[in-house]
Design an enzyme around this catalytic site. Sequence first.
Site, PDB file in Angstrom:
ATOM      1  N   GLY A  11       0.848  -1.193  -0.120  1.00  0.00           N
ATOM      2  CA  GLY A  11      -0.034   0.007  -0.059  1.00  0.00           C
ATOM      3  C   GLY A  11       0.899   1.160  -0.005  1.00  0.00           C
ATOM      4  N   VAL A  62      -3.168  -7.475  -1.941  1.00  0.00           N
ATOM      5  CA  VAL A  62      -2.920  -8.212  -0.800  1.00  0.00           C
ATOM      6  C   VAL A  62      -4.225  -9.363  -0.821  1.00  0.00           C
ATOM      7  CG1 VAL A  62      -1.690  -6.697   0.188  1.00  0.00           C
ATOM      8  CG2 VAL A  62      -4.022  -6.857   0.617  1.00  0.00           C
ATOM      9  N   ASN A  88       1.482  -2.697   5.396  1.00  0.00           N
ATOM     10  CA  ASN A  88       0.909  -1.364   5.468  1.00  0.00           C
ATOM     11  C   ASN A  88      -0.653  -1.218   5.069  1.00  0.00           C
ATOM     12  OD1 ASN A  88       0.641   1.932   5.936  1.00  0.00           O
ATOM     13  ND2 ASN A  88       0.512   1.396   3.617  1.00  0.00           N
ATOM     14  N   TYR A 165     -12.938  -2.298  11.063  1.00  0.00           N
ATOM     15  CA  TYR A 165     -11.507  -1.801  11.133  1.00  0.00           C
ATOM     16  C   TYR A 165     -10.988  -2.053  12.478  1.00  0.00           C
ATOM     17  CZ  TYR A 165      -7.299   1.462  10.676  1.00  0.00           C
ATOM     18  OH  TYR A 165      -6.195   1.999  10.844  1.00  0.00           O
ATOM     19  N   ALA A 167     -11.925  -4.206  15.064  1.00  0.00           N
ATOM     20  CA  ALA A 167     -11.706  -5.414  15.194  1.00  0.00           C
ATOM     21  C   ALA A 167     -10.437  -6.356  14.455  1.00  0.00           C
ATOM     22  CB  ALA A 167     -12.914  -6.249  15.057  1.00  0.00           C
ATOM     23  N   LYS A 169      -7.872  -4.916  13.196  1.00  0.00           N
ATOM     24  CA  LYS A 169      -6.733  -4.426  13.664  1.00  0.00           C
ATOM     25  C   LYS A 169      -6.244  -4.991  15.063  1.00  0.00           C
ATOM     26  CE  LYS A 169      -4.909  -1.745  10.225  1.00  0.00           C
ATOM     27  NZ  LYS A 169      -3.712  -1.892   9.800  1.00  0.00           N
TER      28      LYS A 169
END
Length: 242
Positions: A11, A62, A88, A165, A167, A169
């Site tokens: 990214g 990815v 990233n 986002y 959860a 992370k």
Amino acid sequence: MNTTKIALVTGANKGIGKEIARQLGQAEFTVLAGSRDLERGELAVKELVAEGLEVVGLQLEVTDEESVRAAAERVAAEYGRLDVLVNNAAIIPEGDDAVSRIGATVLRSAFETNVVGLVGVTQAFLPLLHQAEAARIVNLSTSLASFEQVGDPESRMSTVLTLGYNASKAAVNMVTVMLANELRGSGILVNAADPGNCATDMGGWTAARTPAQGAAVAVELATLGPDGPTGHVYAQEGRLPW
């Protein structure tokens, strides 16, 4: 044998990813700038190369196993090893919301990119990381993955209603710790970096922190010496409680 260290940043075509690529390039790495959109990636590469940095574009989606496999095969053929992997690439999916409202498709998309994709990339490049003398893996995390901060009603983090986002992370933090344990003694250090809320597409352009400030902690972890820590999450102010 090429003694210049090789770093891959996923990214890397914009935001914090591009700034991580820039700072690693300034640290005299050859940087492989991964991006799912090759055209956008090449624009970022041209910008960084014009600054005198050694940066090469690498098409890498990815969530696409074939794309990840092809990227790993290219790096193996051209470089034979990888010294640093910075995971990233991540998304806050459209429609991310509170637990009571988020759609299953939205939740799955967050985990597909932020967790499954990260693990897939790491698995594909791990053989090349083992070929380096002292490789480093840095996963990008966030304070929104902190149980302590999100669980504090007085914290701003408790008001951000993005389950997908947050959860996903939090899962990245667990991946970080488990991989660090798995690789302990191998010479490969694995940590996560919280860049903070930066002025990017994801963070919003009114955020106080710059992408350069956010990238700094990831770059610091990517360049740790042999006695550096492993299996932790760091921000600019140091190790974070989770």
